[in-house]
Design an enzyme around this catalytic site. Structure first.
Site, PDB file in Angstrom:
ATOM      1  CG  ASN A  13      62.446  77.110  21.816  1.00 14.29           C
ATOM      2  OD1 ASN A  13      62.059  78.198  22.142  1.00 14.29           O
ATOM      3  ND2 ASN A  13      63.601  77.326  21.265  1.00 14.29           N
ATOM      4  CG  PHE A  14      55.705  77.804  23.379  1.00 18.56           C
ATOM      5  CD1 PHE A  14      55.753  76.455  22.949  1.00 18.56           C
ATOM      6  CD2 PHE A  14      54.696  78.360  24.026  1.00 18.56           C
ATOM      7  CE1 PHE A  14      54.740  75.482  23.281  1.00 18.56           C
ATOM      8  CE2 PHE A  14      53.652  77.242  24.415  1.00 18.56           C
ATOM      9  CZ  PHE A  14      54.003  76.033  24.582  1.00 18.56           C
ATOM     10  CE  LYS A  15      62.533  77.573  17.290  1.00 22.00           C
ATOM     11  NZ  LYS A  15      63.379  77.318  16.223  1.00 22.00           N
ATOM     12  CG  HIS A  49      67.752  78.811  20.287  1.00 13.97           C
ATOM     13  ND1 HIS A  49      67.652  79.316  18.968  1.00 13.97           N
ATOM     14  CD2 HIS A  49      67.247  77.901  20.321  1.00 13.97           C
ATOM     15  CE1 HIS A  49      66.741  78.410  18.393  1.00 13.97           C
ATOM     16  NE2 HIS A  49      66.647  77.532  19.223  1.00 13.97           N
ATOM     17  CD  GLU A 105      65.417  80.213  16.269  1.00 12.00           C
ATOM     18  OE1 GLU A 105      64.844  80.689  17.209  1.00 12.00           O
ATOM     19  OE2 GLU A 105      64.962  79.384  15.464  1.00 12.00           O
ATOM     20  CD  GLU A 125      68.275  73.320  19.521  1.00  9.81           C
ATOM     21  OE1 GLU A 125      67.225  72.723  19.341  1.00  9.81           O
ATOM     22  OE2 GLU A 125      68.576  74.350  19.429  1.00  9.81           O
ATOM     23  N   GLY A 142      64.190  74.413  12.364  1.00 10.95           N
ATOM     24  CA  GLY A 142      63.092  75.053  11.516  1.00 10.95           C
ATOM     25  C   GLY A 142      62.991  74.838  10.105  1.00 10.95           C
ATOM     26  CB  SER A 184      63.664  69.365  11.647  1.00 13.29           C
ATOM     27  OG  SER A 184      63.767  70.772  11.113  1.00 13.29           O
TER      28      SER A 184
HETATM   29  C1  PEP Z   1      64.951  74.889  18.350  1.00 11.31           C
HETATM   30  O1  PEP Z   1      64.619  76.088  17.843  1.00 11.31           O
HETATM   31  O2  PEP Z   1      65.640  74.509  19.371  1.00 11.31           O
HETATM   32  C2  PEP Z   1      64.333  73.777  17.295  1.00 11.31           C
HETATM   33  C3  PEP Z   1      64.939  72.643  17.492  1.00 11.31           C
HETATM   34  O3  PEP Z   1      63.656  74.253  16.363  1.00 11.31           O
HETATM   35  P1  PEP Z   1      63.019  73.104  15.214  1.00 11.31           P
HETATM   36  O4  PEP Z   1      62.570  71.688  16.066  1.00 11.31           O
HETATM   37  O5  PEP Z   1      61.750  73.895  14.459  1.00 11.31           O
HETATM   38  O6  PEP Z   1      64.093  72.762  14.412  1.00 11.31           O
END
Ligand code: PEP
Length: 229
Positions: free
Chosen positions: A6-8, A86, A88, A153, A159, A189
């Site tokens: 996931n590039f966000k 998600h 976010e 998640e 993050g 993470s």
């Molecule tokens: C995500 O945004 O889906 C995610 C898991 O981010 P990260 O790996 O940076 O925790």
């Protein structure tokens, strides 16, 4: 197994192209499915070892929805894979369960593969009622839908560099496996150092990766680690 990047709000159209070109050189084990979710401006019909998906979309074909993209824009690039829910989008952009479930319904009816994200906040984890919180994030979601992939998640692990403990992940995935027969992923993470242990967790079919996927070298390293399993 599934490994998704996931590039966000990272990467441009040019760097996504470079990333996917380098990803081709990285040897993928049989049975591992790769997905890459670039930002909207980098969506295209790429020739890639990974399936390209969108990080979000509005539940309409087209229309007066400023700042959104919908079915028509996705179809232009043959995109049939989406992330919905998600954390976010839920917590930073204020998306409600009602809105998310409407989008889910719309794209389910059009046969999309949907990476559907759920996860508790730290506050909820400390209070201890994780299961009912997660269930509230599954309201209006068809848990038997054959295009569904559920990504657990925990918000406090996204993050932050703080991965959930294996037993914590196992407990939640065990619970989710009683609710849906569909694949369950972990996200939060995930990185080359922990991807093997995460992939070994019962009921875990893969990982949704943010930060550690943004450098193609690091994403390839995770693929290498999975190959060793
Ligand atoms: C995500 O945004 O889906 C995610 C898991 O981010 P990260 O790996 O940076 O925790």
């Amino acid at each position: 197994m599934i490994l998704a990047a996931n590039f966000k709000m990272n990467h441009t159209r040019a760097t996504t192209k470079e990333y996917l070109a380098k990803l081709k050189e990285c040897e993928k084990p049989e049975g591992l499915e790769l997905f890459v979710f670039p930002p909207f401006t980098a969506l295209d019909r790429y020739e890639s070892v990974a399936t390209i998906g969108a990080q979000n979309a509005y539940g309409a074909e087209s229309g007066s929805f400023t700042g959104e993209i919908g079915l028509q824009q996705l179809q232009e690039f043959g995109i049939t894979t989406l992330i919905l829910g998600h954390s976010e989008r839920r917590h930073l952009m204020g998306e409600s369960q009602e809105l998310i479930s409407r989008k889910f319904k719309f794209y389910k009816e059009r046969g999309f593969t949907i990476f559907y994200c759920i996860g508790e906040t730290l506050d909820i984890r400390e209070k201890g009622d994780i299961q009912s919180y997660l269930q509230s994030q599954l309201e209006g979601i068809d848990l038997k839908y054959e295009g569904l992939i559920v990504a657990y998640e925990p918000v406090w692990a996204i993050g932050t560099g703080r991965t959930a403990k294996e037993e914590e992940i196992e407990e939640v995935l065990g619970f989710l496996s009683t609710l849906t027969p569909r694949p369950l992923l972990y996200g939060g993470s995930v990185k080359p150092e922990n991807v093997q242990n995460i992939m070994r967790i019962p009921n875990c079919s893969g990982a949704l990766v943010g930060t550690a996927s943004w450098r193609v070298e690091s994403f390839c390293e995770m693929i290498e680690k999975i190959k060793e399993l």
